[in-house]
Every structure is written in C-alpha cells, then in structure tokens.
Design a protein around this motif. Structure first.
Motif, mmCIF file in Angstrom:
data_model
loop_
_atom_site.group_PDB
_atom_site.id
_atom_site.type_symbol
_atom_site.label_atom_id
_atom_site.label_comp_id
_atom_site.label_asym_id
_atom_site.label_seq_id
_atom_site.Cartn_x
_atom_site.Cartn_y
_atom_site.Cartn_z
ATOM 1 N N LEU A 8 7.980 1.730 18.115
ATOM 2 C CA LEU A 8 8.383 2.699 17.094
ATOM 3 C C LEU A 8 9.906 2.791 16.979
ATOM 4 O O LEU A 8 10.455 2.878 15.877
ATOM 5 C CB LEU A 8 7.799 4.080 17.409
ATOM 6 N N LYS A 9 10.579 2.762 18.112
ATOM 7 C CA LYS A 9 12.048 2.816 18.092
ATOM 8 C C LYS A 9 12.636 1.585 17.420
ATOM 9 O O LYS A 9 13.683 1.659 16.763
ATOM 10 C CB LYS A 9 12.582 2.934 19.524
ATOM 11 N N ALA A 10 11.959 0.455 17.573
ATOM 12 C CA ALA A 10 12.466 -0.792 16.996
ATOM 13 C C ALA A 10 12.238 -0.852 15.478
ATOM 14 O O ALA A 10 13.123 -1.272 14.728
ATOM 15 C CB ALA A 10 11.802 -1.989 17.665
ATOM 16 N N LEU A 38 7.408 1.776 5.703
ATOM 17 C CA LEU A 38 6.058 2.242 6.055
ATOM 18 C C LEU A 38 5.462 1.348 7.133
ATOM 19 O O LEU A 38 5.567 0.119 7.063
ATOM 20 C CB LEU A 38 5.161 2.243 4.818
ATOM 21 N N LEU A 39 4.820 1.970 8.096
ATOM 22 C CA LEU A 39 4.103 1.257 9.157
ATOM 23 C C LEU A 39 2.632 1.623 9.091
ATOM 24 O O LEU A 39 2.274 2.806 9.097
ATOM 25 C CB LEU A 39 4.655 1.633 10.533
ATOM 26 N N ARG A 66 9.688 5.229 8.277
ATOM 27 C CA ARG A 66 9.854 6.527 7.639
ATOM 28 C C ARG A 66 8.501 7.166 7.371
ATOM 29 O O ARG A 66 8.361 8.386 7.358
ATOM 30 C CB ARG A 66 10.622 6.361 6.329
ATOM 31 N N ILE A 67 7.487 6.322 7.145
ATOM 32 C CA ILE A 67 6.127 6.791 6.854
ATOM 33 C C ILE A 67 5.165 5.999 7.721
ATOM 34 O O ILE A 67 5.351 4.794 7.936
ATOM 35 C CB ILE A 67 5.764 6.573 5.370
ATOM 36 N N SER A 125 10.007 -1.862 2.530
ATOM 37 C CA SER A 125 9.330 -2.798 3.434
ATOM 38 C C SER A 125 8.137 -2.118 4.088
ATOM 39 O O SER A 125 8.167 -0.924 4.398
ATOM 40 C CB SER A 125 10.298 -3.314 4.509
ATOM 41 N N PHE A 126 7.073 -2.906 4.291
ATOM 42 C CA PHE A 126 5.802 -2.387 4.802
ATOM 43 C C PHE A 126 5.326 -3.329 5.910
ATOM 44 O O PHE A 126 5.279 -4.546 5.718
ATOM 45 C CB PHE A 126 4.764 -2.338 3.685
ATOM 46 N N LEU A 127 4.955 -2.756 7.051
ATOM 47 C CA LEU A 127 4.542 -3.567 8.197
ATOM 48 C C LEU A 127 3.081 -3.285 8.520
ATOM 49 O O LEU A 127 2.682 -2.133 8.721
ATOM 50 C CB LEU A 127 5.412 -3.255 9.414
ATOM 51 N N PHE A 128 2.285 -4.360 8.565
ATOM 52 C CA PHE A 128 0.857 -4.268 8.845
ATOM 53 C C PHE A 128 0.573 -5.043 10.131
ATOM 54 O O PHE A 128 0.852 -6.244 10.206
ATOM 55 C CB PHE A 128 0.057 -4.848 7.678
ATOM 56 N N THR A 129 0.001 -4.365 11.128
ATOM 57 C CA THR A 129 -0.120 -4.964 12.466
ATOM 58 C C THR A 129 -1.555 -5.220 12.922
ATOM 59 O O THR A 129 -1.760 -5.582 14.079
ATOM 60 C CB THR A 129 0.577 -4.067 13.503
ATOM 61 N N GLY A 130 -2.533 -5.045 12.043
ATOM 62 C CA GLY A 130 -3.912 -5.288 12.462
ATOM 63 C C GLY A 130 -4.307 -4.399 13.625
ATOM 64 O O GLY A 130 -4.085 -3.184 13.611
ATOM 65 N N ASP A 131 -4.865 -5.009 14.679
ATOM 66 C CA ASP A 131 -5.262 -4.270 15.892
ATOM 67 C C ASP A 131 -4.405 -4.687 17.089
ATOM 68 O O ASP A 131 -4.864 -4.667 18.234
ATOM 69 C CB ASP A 131 -6.744 -4.531 16.209
#
Length: 334
Positions: free
Chosen positions: A316-318, A299-300, A322-323, A269-275
């Motif tokens: 970050l804790k939530a 991955l974040l 891993r990367i 799973s990969f999380l993309f948060t923009g700004d």
C-alpha cells in the motif's frame, strides 16, 4: 332383387365413406409431415444463426433522442393519411429514409464513451473497460452468484451495446474469476472475443483446471496470449501493461501467479492484482518502484477480495492508491 339392390347401394356408400376417410387420413398425415419438416428446418436455421451470432444484433440501451425519433416516425406512419408531409414526400421515399435510419442505428449504436465499471458479481471479480467503442473484460466470475456470465456480465455488455471484446484478461484459473467469462465464451455467439490474455508462467495450471479451454477458444476463433512482465496493449490513449508475473516466476499456487495489470487511461491509473498474496505484492511493488515515472495509482482493486493474506502495508505504501475497491460477496472466509 330390390333387397339386393339396396344392399349394393349400402355397400357402395360404406365403401365410398371408407375411401374418403382413408384419403383424408392420408392427406392429414402428408400435411402434418410437411409442417413437421418445415418446423425442423426453422429449428435448424435458428440453431445455425444462434451458433454464428447473426440471429440478433446488439444495439445497447437506446438514448432519449432515438426513442423520441422512433415514436415520431411510428406516429407518422400510423397517421400517414392525415399528415400532408408524407403525401408530398411520398411513402416510398419515407420507407427508404426509415431503412437508412435503422441501418445508421445498427452501425453507430453502443457506448462510445470511456469508463471502467466494477460489476456486482458477488464473491468474485468482473471489470469492464470501455474505450471509444472498444471493450475489455478483466476477469469474470463468481462463487456466490450462479450463471454470473448470463445473469450479470452479458446483460451489462448488451446494455452498453458491446458487440466485440478486444481482450479478456483472466488473472488466474480460479472459478470466481473465470466461470462467467467461460460461460460467455461457450454459450454467447453474439459477442466476438478477439483474444484471451492469461498468465504465461502458470499456463500448465490453466490446462490442468480447464482442459477444454484451448479447444473452446479455437472454436470461437479467439487467440490465446500467454503473457508476463512487460506485455502491453495500446488502444488510443489507454494502455494495458502486465506488471507481474515475471517470465521466471515459479509457483505452486495459482493465486501467486496472478496476472497483475496496470491500466493507464484518462490521465489516471488503475491496478488490478487478481488474488496475489503478500509475497507477490512485494515483488510487484519492487517492479513498479524501479520505474522512475511511477508516482502511485489512482485506484487499486484490492487483492483476493480483501483477504487477510493480501494487500500488505508495504504494498500500500508503494502504490499509494487514492481509491480502493473490494469485490466481495457471501463467502465462508469471513
């Protein structure tokens, strides 16, 4: 009388030369105009093919097998008299075979693997997701590299043999996330873009910053999807899920309305948060934690290029990445 006769002959000679000069001038002018007309027609044809995208075909980086086959066939045709095989098969059959091989390359070329690539766009974001011949772009812009669309994003897409982009996800209307994608939409007809996916609650901000965007998308026949929490695209074993913003999100800063995408693929799973800033991150964490199956992400993509006002400890804790990847370049922020 003799002098008069000489004068007449001289006059006739001059008249004849003048007529030849006039005729040659007329002929030269006519030929020049015809050539000019042909060149204008060729120029018009080139412009039409450039606009429609039929003037070139993207096949991607050729593999080793293709290169060996290409040079082998070239060698056989150059030395066809010395190769008994061609004489037996026949040159016409060989040409048919070659044409079939070229068509096969055009149809089956390109990267049909699965991978996520973070492009070096400097101070900005540009992520390409490939899934079995389908391509997705998550943001595409830079504030530190000029013409990032034509100089960075487009060459990579061509290298991978991408002819169609299923969706361009644009997190928010900041140039360092958008200008490269906008450049491709505006200038590159070789690649078809099926839809542009933007954050619905801040659509007014999109129109304010990029008033020409709706018209540009309409000319490209690219659909606009204005999304919020719960929107999902499935492409085989890959899922794109919008985590944020919610439908009732109301912000004055477009960063806080950034589209947050959770991409689940390849068992990761990969999380993309923009700004997105800290306040928005806490909301995202709460939404994710409400799902019983959420165990963190592989991955974040660090928010806001590693800004001090993003990627808070609670977040970050939530998400338990891993990367972590930071897309950053030369900037005046530190």
């Amino acid at each position: 009388e003799a002098a008069w006769g000489v004068g007449l002959r001289t006059f006739d000679s001059l008249l004849s030369r003048a007529s030849i000069r006039d005729f040659m001038a007329f002929l030269s002018k006519t030929v020049a105009e015809c050539v000019c007309l042909c060149l204008k027609c060729i120029e018009m044809l080139c412009r039409c093919t450039s606009l429609t995208g039929v003037g070139s075909v993207i096949i991607g980086k050729p593999g080793i097998g293709f290169m060996i086959s290409y040079y082998l066939v070239l060698f056989l045709f150059v030395n066809k008299e010395a190769v008994p095989f061609i004489k037996r098969v026949g040159e016409v059959k060989m040409r048919v075979f070659l044409l079939t091989a070229v068509c096969a390359v055009l149809v089956f070329s390109g990267n049909h693997g699965q991978k996520i690539t973070f492009l070096d766009v400097g101070q900005g974001d540009g992520i390409v997701v490939l899934n079995g011949g389908h391509a997705y772009l998550i943001d595409g812009g830079s504030s530190s590299k000029k013409n990032v669309g034509s100089n960075v994003i487009l060459p990579y897409l061509k290298y991978e043999g991408v002819r169609n982009i299923e969706a361009v996800f644009l997190s928010h209307p900041d140039a360092d996330h958008v200008n490269g994608a906008e450049e491709i939409l505006r200038d590159c007809s070789e690649i078809r873009i099926a839809k542009a996916v933007v954050s619905g609650p801040i659509w007014d901000m999109w129109v304010e910053k990029y008033p020409d965007l709706p018209g540009l998308l309409e000319r490209r026949k690219t659909m606009i999807n204005k999304i919020n929490t719960g929107y999902r695209i499935r492409d085989g074993d890959i899922y794109f899920t919008c985590v944020y913003p919610t439908n009732d999100t109301s912000v004055t800063d477009s960063n806080e309305g950034s589209e947050v995408l959770l991409v689940e693929a390849y068992g990761k799973s990969f999380l993309f948060t923009g700004d997105l800033g800290e306040e928005g991150e806490r909301k995202v964490a709460k939404i994710l934690m409400n799902g019983d199956s959420f165990k963190g992400v592989t991955l974040l993509k660090i928010g806001h290029h590693g800004s001090a006002h993003s990627t808070c400890m609670d977040f970050l804790k939530a998400v338990k990445p891993r990367i972590a990847v930071i897309s950053v370049g030369k900037n005046s922020y530190g």
